[in-house]
Each structure stands twice: as structure tokens, then as C-alpha cells.
Design an enzyme around this catalytic site. Structure first.
Site, PDB file in Angstrom:
ATOM      1  N   LEU A   1       0.889  -1.264  -0.096  1.00  0.00           N
ATOM      2  CA  LEU A   1       0.261  -0.177  -0.267  1.00  0.00           C
ATOM      3  C   LEU A   1       0.815   1.174  -0.253  1.00  0.00           C
ATOM      4  CD1 LEU A   1      -2.691  -1.276   2.497  1.00  0.00           C
ATOM      5  CD2 LEU A   1      -2.696  -0.875   0.644  1.00  0.00           C
ATOM      6  N   ASP A   2       0.860   2.728  -0.852  1.00  0.00           N
ATOM      7  CA  ASP A   2       1.327   3.116  -0.453  1.00  0.00           C
ATOM      8  C   ASP A   2       1.348   4.035   0.904  1.00  0.00           C
ATOM      9  OD1 ASP A   2       0.940   3.642  -3.607  1.00  0.00           O
ATOM     10  OD2 ASP A   2      -0.924   4.954  -3.419  1.00  0.00           O
ATOM     11  N   ARG A   3       2.560   4.735   1.234  1.00  0.00           N
ATOM     12  CA  ARG A   3       2.318   5.466   2.385  1.00  0.00           C
ATOM     13  C   ARG A   3       1.619   6.052   3.173  1.00  0.00           C
ATOM     14  NH1 ARG A   3       3.681  10.149   4.610  1.00  0.00           N
ATOM     15  NH2 ARG A   3       4.555  10.840   6.455  1.00  0.00           N
TER      16      ARG A   3
ATOM     17  N   THR B   1      -2.015   4.994   2.476  1.00  0.00           N
ATOM     18  CA  THR B   1      -2.759   4.412   2.013  1.00  0.00           C
ATOM     19  C   THR B   1      -3.236   3.679   4.000  1.00  0.00           C
ATOM     20  OG1 THR B   1      -2.922   4.693   0.155  1.00  0.00           O
ATOM     21  CG2 THR B   1      -4.362   2.831   1.163  1.00  0.00           C
TER      22      THR B   1
ATOM     23  N   ARG C   1      -6.494   5.998  -6.808  1.00  0.00           N
ATOM     24  CA  ARG C   1      -6.192   7.492  -7.357  1.00  0.00           C
ATOM     25  C   ARG C   1      -6.315   8.276  -8.311  1.00  0.00           C
ATOM     26  NH1 ARG C   1      -0.783   8.009  -3.832  1.00  0.00           N
ATOM     27  NH2 ARG C   1      -1.344  10.436  -3.608  1.00  0.00           N
TER      28      ARG C   1
END
Length: 301
Positions: free
Chosen positions: A138-140, A142, A238
Site C-alpha cells: 500500500l502507498d505510505r 493509504t 487515485r
């Protein structure tokens, strides 16, 4: 069928449908083991029939026991005392809740203080030691569920499910504006515009990317939605919602910052997969974090 629950030992009892086959054929078909892993274990003499080492071309009978010992690959991440919430764990798979602002894997910019370092500390506390194999990331900023394989076999099986889009990936998000339709699908290709760009865009030459959504709650200028990913491209949610004019609240890369939340309001709340050995459907859920709940409270208030 598999008859044990040990991370580094795969033990299978030969069924009637397997009788008359070679050991190597049972490994590849009924046990779903990749040719690469079979070759590695064969070279290390880690394949047994009825607890005896020998040729993988031996013929099996109903009731025979095939055993494959997996290599013990040690964890190489430094342990950092960071709490991690374990949502699910068995001999092959672990699912944890990643809080926002935590990087998944060490990089040059974040050599420590990552989820990998937190998991290493969890191992230390549990007196365990195994290589941490991330299934998804996951993105930082998220939050939500991250899956980890405890051995090479589990990594192979779940990664194959991921590549076949058979792993359920469900998210909650709050987006800018009011979505016209109560449900829909965004099927638009995504890629970088230039090779070194961090940002992704919808572009005709990109990879097929499919996002399904359903409205949970509508507000005056925002919409709370749940999302199911059919594909799993980088920044897919996103990019897609920004492209249709409904960027994620707080997404400063694809939309605009928010005074209500200091990250994108995006959370992976459920993942489902088939367990590597039994191939039984397993679902893991993760509650909505406090900062997204706070935004919803404001919108409802």
C-alpha cells in the site's frame, strides 16, 4: 490432501485420483507447486516419499505420504519496536493492519521505521525467524490490509492468484463531489507519462485497469464509497477517480490537500484469497481508522 500445518514442511497424503502418478506429477498438479520450487527442493534433496529420499519419478499409491521441506530463508530486516496489529495468521499467511504514514518496505529514503521492520520485531517477540515476503503493498499514506507469505510456497500460490485477479481487494474512500451514479465501473488504462515519473495517468498505451465502485453515503459536496479492484495497478484508485473529476479527499498528488485529513482518505478494509494448502476462501477485514471516521463525522454533522 495436505495433512500438516507447519510453515516449512508440506506434507500431502496421496488420494485415489493421484494413484499411479509419479511423485513429481503429484507435486505439480495436486500440490500446486511450481516447477522452479520443485527443482530447488529436488536439488537440495528435500523431497521424500513415505519419509524416504529418492527419485521424484517414483510411482505413488493411495495413502502414500509425500513430504517437501522448504528452505529456511531468514529474515534480514532490522527489528524496530513498532506495534503492528495482526488481523489473521496461519502457518502460511499473515495479514496485518498497516496504519497511515508507515512505509511498507525499506528504501534509501526510509531505511528503517517501516512495516518490514515492525514485522521483524513481531517475529523477535514471537521467537520466530522467517523471510518476510510481501504479497501486496500500500502507498505510505493509504491504510489497511497487507498480506505477507511465510514461505516460498505460499508466496507462489497467492502471487498466482493476484496475477489472475482472484484476490479480492476492497477499499473505502471519500471523494470530492457527488457521484452521479450509485455504482459503476471505471475501465481506463494507466501508466506513467514518462519513464521516471512517480505520477500515473490514464493513457491509451497503458495497462488495462478496472475499478468497480458503489456509493455508501452521499453528502453535500462529497461521496463515501466502497471500491473493488479487478486489477491492481500502482495508484489505480487515485488515478481513476481523479480522472473522472472526483479525486480522493486529501490526495495532494492527484487532487488537493484537505484541512480535515493530512493524507488521502483511502483504506483497504477487506482482502479475500484462497488458502494455499486447502484452497478454501479466506476473508480478512480491517476497521476504518480514526482519521477517516473523523472526516465522516464532520460530513454527517
Amino acid at each position: 490432501m495436505y495433512i500438516n500445518k507447519e510453515s516449512l514442511r508440506l506434507e500431502y497424503q496421496v488420494e485415489a485420483k493421484d494413484a499411479g502418478l509419479k511423485v513429481i506429477d503429484v507435486l505439480a498438479t495436486s500440490m500446486n507447486i511450481s516447477s522452479r520450487l520443485i527443482r530447488k527442493c529436488k536439488n537440495h534433496k528435500n523431497i521424500f516419499l513415505n519419509h524416504k529420499n529418492g527419485s521424484v519419478n517414483r510411482i505413488v499409491e493411495t495413502g502414500d505420504i509425500i513430504t517437501m521441506m522448504l528452505d529456511h530463508d531468514e529474515n534480514t530486516f532490522e527489528p524496530n519496536p513498532i506495534d503492528v496489529e495482526v488481523l489473521y495468521e496461519d502457518c502460511d499467511i499473515m495479514a496485518v493492519s498497516k496504519p497511515p504514514f508507515l512505509v511498507v518496505h525499506p528504501t534509501k529514503g526510509h531505511p528503517e521505521g517501516t512495516l518490514a521492520n515492525a514485522l521483524s520485531y513481531h517475529q523477535y517477540q514471537q521467537k520466530q525467524n522467517y523471510k518476510i515476503r510481501f504479497i501486496n503493498r500500500l502507498d505510505r499514506d493509504t491504510s489497511g490490509i497487507v498480506l505477507i507469505a511465510k514461505n516460498a510456497y505460499a508466496q507462489q500460490i497467492i502471487s498466482e492468484q493476484m496475477q489472475a485477479d482472484e484476490v479480492g481487494k476492497h477499499y473505502y474512500a471519500i471523494v470530492e463531489g457527488v457521484l452521479k451514479d450509485d455504482s459503476g465501473t471505471i475501465d481506463l488504462p494507466i501508466d506513467r507519462e514518462a519513464e521516471l515519473d512517480i505520477k500515473r495517468i490514464v493513457i491509451e498505451s497503458g495497462l488495462q485497469s478496472v475499478t468497480h465502485y458503489e456509493v455508501v453515503e452521499k453528502f453535500e459536496n462529497h461521496t463515501f464509497i466502497k471500491i473493488e479492484l479487478e486489477t491492481g495497478r500502482t495508484h489505480q484508485i487515485r488515478v481513476h477517480f481523479s480522472h473522472i473529476g472526483h479525486s480522493i479527499v486529501g490526495d495532494s498528488l492527484y487532487g488537493k490537500p484537505s484541512e480535515w485529513i493530512d493524507r488521502q482518505a483511502l483504506h483497504c478494509y477487506e482482502m479475500s484469497f484462497k488458502s494455499p494448502r486447502e484452497m478454501e476462501k479466506t476473508s480478512v477485514r480491517c476497521k476504518i481508522p480514526a482519521d477517516i471516521e473523523s472526516v465522516l463525522k464532520r460530513l454527517r454533522g
